[in-house]
Write a protein that holds these residues in place. Structure first.
Motif, PDB file in Angstrom:
ATOM      1  N   ARG A 299       0.834  -1.200   0.000  1.00 39.22           N
ATOM      2  CA  ARG A 299       0.000   0.000   0.000  1.00 39.22           C
ATOM      3  C   ARG A 299       0.871   1.254   0.000  1.00 39.22           C
ATOM      4  NH1 ARG A 299       0.421  -1.242   5.392  1.00 39.22           N
ATOM      5  NH2 ARG A 299       0.675   0.575   6.744  1.00 39.22           N
ATOM      6  N   ILE A 300       0.220   2.365  -0.375  1.00 38.47           N
ATOM      7  CA  ILE A 300       0.918   3.652  -0.372  1.00 38.47           C
ATOM      8  C   ILE A 300       0.073   4.609   0.463  1.00 38.47           C
ATOM      9  CG2 ILE A 300       1.836   5.514  -1.820  1.00 38.47           C
ATOM     10  CD1 ILE A 300       1.550   3.530  -4.215  1.00 38.47           C
ATOM     11  N   GLU A 301       0.745   5.408   1.274  1.00 43.74           N
ATOM     12  CA  GLU A 301       0.001   6.377   2.083  1.00 43.74           C
ATOM     13  C   GLU A 301       0.586   7.771   1.899  1.00 43.74           C
ATOM     14  OE1 GLU A 301       0.489   5.052   6.066  1.00 43.74           O
ATOM     15  OE2 GLU A 301      -1.035   3.467   5.871  1.00 43.74           O
ATOM     16  N   VAL A 302      -0.322   8.754   1.917  1.00 47.78           N
ATOM     17  CA  VAL A 302       0.166  10.129   1.904  1.00 47.78           C
ATOM     18  C   VAL A 302       0.369  10.554   3.353  1.00 47.78           C
ATOM     19  CG1 VAL A 302      -0.398  12.516   1.344  1.00 47.78           C
ATOM     20  CG2 VAL A 302      -1.002  10.677  -0.245  1.00 47.78           C
ATOM     21  N   ALA A 303       1.514  11.147   3.636  1.00 46.87           N
ATOM     22  CA  ALA A 303       1.795  11.535   5.017  1.00 46.87           C
ATOM     23  C   ALA A 303       2.399  12.921   5.068  1.00 46.87           C
ATOM     24  CB  ALA A 303       2.757  10.534   5.655  1.00 46.87           C
ATOM     25  N   GLY A 304       2.249  13.543   6.216  1.00 42.80           N
ATOM     26  CA  GLY A 304       2.883  14.839   6.480  1.00 42.80           C
ATOM     27  C   GLY A 304       2.574  15.861   5.414  1.00 42.80           C
ATOM     28  N   ALA A 305       3.587  16.592   5.030  1.00 41.65           N
ATOM     29  CA  ALA A 305       3.396  17.710   4.115  1.00 41.65           C
ATOM     30  C   ALA A 305       3.187  17.252   2.675  1.00 41.65           C
ATOM     31  CB  ALA A 305       4.610  18.615   4.197  1.00 41.65           C
ATOM     32  N   GLY A 306       3.281  15.966   2.428  1.00 44.66           N
ATOM     33  CA  GLY A 306       3.096  15.477   1.055  1.00 44.66           C
ATOM     34  C   GLY A 306       4.063  14.362   0.709  1.00 44.66           C
ATOM     35  N   PHE A 307       4.414  13.575   1.709  1.00 42.90           N
ATOM     36  CA  PHE A 307       5.266  12.407   1.438  1.00 42.90           C
ATOM     37  C   PHE A 307       4.392  11.249   1.012  1.00 42.90           C
ATOM     38  CE2 PHE A 307       7.475  14.855   4.717  1.00 42.90           C
ATOM     39  CZ  PHE A 307       8.687  15.060   4.080  1.00 42.90           C
ATOM     40  N   LEU A 308       4.924  10.424   0.147  1.00 42.96           N
ATOM     41  CA  LEU A 308       4.211   9.201  -0.218  1.00 42.96           C
ATOM     42  C   LEU A 308       4.984   8.031   0.374  1.00 42.96           C
ATOM     43  CD1 LEU A 308       3.616  10.449  -3.789  1.00 42.96           C
ATOM     44  CD2 LEU A 308       1.765   9.366  -2.511  1.00 42.96           C
ATOM     45  N   ASN A 309       4.409   7.427   1.399  1.00 44.70           N
ATOM     46  CA  ASN A 309       5.089   6.302   2.050  1.00 44.70           C
ATOM     47  C   ASN A 309       4.698   4.994   1.374  1.00 44.70           C
ATOM     48  OD1 ASN A 309       6.107   8.176   3.755  1.00 44.70           O
ATOM     49  ND2 ASN A 309       4.710   7.704   5.461  1.00 44.70           N
ATOM     50  N   ILE A 310       5.715   4.241   1.018  1.00 43.75           N
ATOM     51  CA  ILE A 310       5.467   3.008   0.273  1.00 43.75           C
ATOM     52  C   ILE A 310       5.725   1.814   1.184  1.00 43.75           C
ATOM     53  CG2 ILE A 310       6.112   1.678  -1.777  1.00 43.75           C
ATOM     54  CD1 ILE A 310       7.483   4.374  -2.748  1.00 43.75           C
ATOM     55  N   TYR A 311       4.751   0.938   1.279  1.00 49.49           N
ATOM     56  CA  TYR A 311       4.916  -0.284   2.074  1.00 49.49           C
ATOM     57  C   TYR A 311       5.083  -1.468   1.128  1.00 49.49           C
ATOM     58  CZ  TYR A 311       3.470   2.566   5.990  1.00 49.49           C
ATOM     59  OH  TYR A 311       3.402   3.553   6.942  1.00 49.49           O
ATOM     60  N   LEU A 312       6.179  -2.186   1.280  1.00 49.87           N
ATOM     61  CA  LEU A 312       6.439  -3.308   0.377  1.00 49.87           C
ATOM     62  C   LEU A 312       5.542  -4.496   0.698  1.00 49.87           C
ATOM     63  CD1 LEU A 312      10.343  -3.399   0.133  1.00 49.87           C
ATOM     64  CD2 LEU A 312       8.717  -2.411  -1.507  1.00 49.87           C
ATOM     65  N   ASN A 313       5.300  -5.259  -0.332  1.00 49.44           N
ATOM     66  CA  ASN A 313       4.489  -6.450  -0.198  1.00 49.44           C
ATOM     67  C   ASN A 313       5.362  -7.605   0.299  1.00 49.44           C
ATOM     68  OD1 ASN A 313       3.064  -8.788  -0.648  1.00 49.44           O
ATOM     69  ND2 ASN A 313       2.164  -8.049  -2.564  1.00 49.44           N
ATOM     70  N   LYS A 314       5.007  -8.142   1.434  1.00 48.37           N
ATOM     71  CA  LYS A 314       5.835  -9.201   2.028  1.00 48.37           C
ATOM     72  C   LYS A 314       5.948 -10.414   1.112  1.00 48.37           C
ATOM     73  CE  LYS A 314       5.929  -8.303   6.911  1.00 48.37           C
ATOM     74  NZ  LYS A 314       4.923  -7.668   7.719  1.00 48.37           N
ATOM     75  N   ALA A 315       4.830 -10.775   0.485  1.00 49.31           N
ATOM     76  CA  ALA A 315       4.847 -11.975  -0.370  1.00 49.31           C
ATOM     77  C   ALA A 315       5.874 -11.814  -1.488  1.00 49.31           C
ATOM     78  CB  ALA A 315       3.466 -12.218  -0.961  1.00 49.31           C
TER      79      ALA A 315
END
Ligand code: ARG
Length: 684
Positions: A177-193
């Motif tokens: 998944r990707i989340e928008v955080a703070g002032a405009g960061f895009l946080n990327i979460y890797l897929n464990k599989a």
């Protein structure tokens, strides 16, 4: 074809396409409507125009196709050049994927579709800090893009931009998944599989290099001077050049390792003159000049003190350079003695290199000088001939191509060398590993080679410079008596110190004599190499056996111990690779603990680190990565047991997934150490 020409061609194609389309539409309209079109004079013209345009279109398309295949199929059209293709299916991946590059592709597509009008928007992907709140990677493009938009008078803010990018992000098997955080960061979460799959691949197929376009690379390194000493500067060049060659070879580049020996200088005049006097029958009886440096010193003394000898020495150079057989024989003898000495160092350090000294280019120097003269690139300057690269940029330093006495210089030989490497060796990339002091020399050589049309567009020249080796007193590295340190003595001292260290730890009582010797050499040579490679090469570095033999901190000793410890885990568990593979087959491989996941993500970065090093040729980042692997492994091992034993020491439980992580860790560490030229041992 240059980029600009290519762009023009594309514009013309697209214009022709549009025109053809317009005519077709016009025809369509005509044929659907008025049935009297048959007699319409406009039709005649439209039909003939259409034919012409179709023909032109075909020619242009063929030109683009031809050009694209010449460029290795990379360039098709500007849109497709920018539009990357994504990994769509996990099973197509084999463990050698560069995560950052793939994420960059994902976000390039997202940004292109969110902001199609922005030309070359920045796609910035970074590794997140250790805090899981920030995801595993980040895309930090929203801020610069919002600036670009503001400059175009579009009202927006980074958070809005980040959300727009997020909405357009294509799905990717890498990303959970990707989340928008703070002032405009895009946080990327890797897929464990995905990560599980990649690491399993390493277990199944071994470590594969990430795919790259194959290049012919000439690596010029070591390159000591005959009869003069091989000093610590040459040791640095040797160690760094060997590692660079290894990293490029791992990526399947076609690497030519060249030892550009200084075997043609004026020092040969005095050496030969001295040889003639001291050993007149040198051709039948090999003279005992094993200590060439002493021999060099003697002849230099005579050269400086004796005018008659000096004149003879100069005459000898002329005879030698004109190929007089007796002089060539004397020269060969001297070179041979020197080479044998160098080879001792190369054998110990496991260096593979082809000798091709300056003398190899003698006839080629005549040719290149003529070429430069014919092209009108040489200027006369107080009797000598010089060539300018770029006077302003190069601090007013030109090349001296021909000296006033008609002789050639280091510059001439490097011009002949680069021409040979381009034309005969068909190189794409030319790497020179020497001390930083020669940086300007190579900048000017490159500029002049481009000016002369010897170097073509796309061919790269890189000077890999490095700092000076200092003693622990931070002064130039010397012996106590102030002499320069002989390399062979240095290696000997390394061996002695490493043995002392092993004995201090009582290893001589556990290891067989053979194992002890292997450990001693691995530690001694490994620590010298690692100390050199783990520092940013442009800086000076302090040579200290005490520091490099420390078993704590970022040293070869620490890493070699860490590796043997990891290897011993599987030994304790008595599990073979086949059994591990069987287990994976049955149950798959899943992360179950945070510390496992953290280690997995570090291991995943191997292709990225290798690609970076192969581009910028800074090996210390590979060392930092190795150190990071081993400290992350320690953290993992502290928290997660792999083999559970009962009070009697009997194994009661084996956690296969963790053993897999151990195996993959060991393999990646071994590969990194191998690239650094460091031999590993199973026990130490
Ligand atoms: N022999 C030179 C030296 O000791 C290094 C040669 C480097 N290679 C070259 N193509 N110039 O400084």
């Amino acid at each position: 074809m240059s980029d600009a020409d290519h762009k023009k061609l594309e514009e013309r194609t697209s214009k022709a396409e549009k025109e053809a389309k317009a005519i077709e539409e016009e025809l369509e309209k005509l044929s659907n409507g008025d049935l009297t079109f048959v007699n319409d004079p406009r039709l005649e013209k439209l039909l003939s125009d259409n034919e012409k345009l179709k023909h032109r279109l075909e020619i242009l398309e063929n030109a683009i196709k031809a050009e694209s295949s010449a460029a290795g199929g990379k360039v098709v059209k500007s849109e497709s050049r920018k539009r990357p293709t994504l990994i769509s299916d996990v099973s197509s991946v084999e463990g050698n994927v560069c995560i950052v590059d793939e994420l960059k592709n994902v976000f390039t597509l997202a940004i292109m579709s969110a902001y199609p009008d922005l030309e070359d928007p920045p796609v910035v992907i970074t590794l997140s800090s250790n805090n899981p709140k920030f995801g595993d990677y980040q895309c930090n493009s929203a801020m610069p893009i919002s600036q670009l938009l503001k400059a175009k008078n579009v009202k927006t803010n980074p958070r809005e931009v980040a959300n727009n990018i997020l909405n357009k992000a294509p799905t990717s098997p890498l990303i959970e998944r990707i989340e928008v955080a703070g002032a405009g960061f895009l946080n990327i979460y890797l897929n464990k599989a995905f990560v599980e799959h990649v690491l399993t691949c390493v277990l199944r197929f071994g470590i594969k290099p990430p795919p790259v376009k194959r290049e012919r690379v000439i690596v010029d390194f070591s390159s000591p001077n005959i009869a003069k000493e091989m000093h610590v500067g040459h040791l640095r060049s040797t160690i760094i050049g060997e590692s660079i060659s290894r990293v490029l070879e791992f990526l399947n580049h076609d690497v030519l390792r060249i030892n550009h020996l200084g075997d043609w200088g004026t020092q040969f005049g005095m050496l030969i003159a001295h040889l003639q006097d001291k050993y007149p029958d040198f051709k039948t009886h090999s003279p005992p000049i094993s200590d060439l440096q002493a021999f060099y010193k003697e002849s230099k003394k005579r050269f400086d003190e004796d005018e008659v000898f000096k004149k003879r020495a100069y005459a000898c150079v002329v005879e030698l350079q004109s190929g007089q057989p007796d002089y060539i024989a004397a020269w060969k003898l001297i070179c041979e003695v020197s080479r044998r000495e160098f080879q001792k160092i190369y054998d110990r350090l496991d260096i593979k290199i082809i000798d091709r000294g300056e003398s190899f280019y003698q006839s080629r120097m005549d040719i290149v000088v003529k070429e430069l003269k014919d092209k009108g690139l040489l200027e006369e300057d107080e009797g000598r001939f010089i060539m300018w690269g770029d006077a302003e940029k190069h601090n007013g330093i030109p090349l001296t191509v021909v000296k006033s006495d008609g002789g050639y210089t280091y510059d001439t030989s490097d011009m002949a060398t680069i021409k040979q490497r381009v034309e005969e060796e068909k190189g794409d990339r030319f790497i020179y590993v020497t001390d930083a002091g020669q940086a300007t020399h190579f900048v000017i050589i490159e500029a002049c080679a481009r000016r002369a049309g010897i170097l073509k567009e796309g061919q790269k020249v890189e000077h890999v410079g490095f700092g000076v080796v200092l003693g622990e007193d931070k002064k130039k590295f010397k012996t106590r008596s102030g002499d320069t340190i002989k390399l062979i003595d240095l290696l000997e001292e390394g061996l002695k110190r490493s043995l002392d260290k092993l004995v201090e730890k009582g290893r001589d009582k556990v290891l067989t004599p053979e194992e002890l010797k292997q450990a001693q050499e691995a530690v001694a040579y490994g620590c010298i190499k690692y100390a050199d490679l783990s520092h940013n090469r442009v800086n000076d570095y302090i040579f200290s056996f005490d520091k490099m033999l420390d078993d704590k901190g970022n040293t070869a000793v620490y890493l070699l111990y860490a590796l043997t410890r990891i290897r011993s885990i599987a030994r304790t568990a008595q599990i073979s690779i086949d059994q591990l593979l069987e287990e994976v087959q049955k149950t798959g491989f899943k992360f179950s603990h945070d510390a496992e996941w953290k280690l997995g993500k570090v291991l995943l970065r191997f292709p990225e680190v290798i690609l970076k090093v192969s581009n910028d040729l800074y090996l210390h980042s590979l060392c930092e990565y190795l150190y990071e692997i081993s400290s992350t492994f320690t953290e993992f091992y502290d928290k997660c047991y792999c083999v559970e034993k009962d009070k009697e020491g009997k194994i009661v439980k084996i956690i296969y997934e963790r053993l897999i992580l151990c195996e993959v860790t060991a393999r990646i560490m071994e590969k990194c150490l191998d690239i650094l030229g460091i031999k590993t041992v199973s026990k130490m």
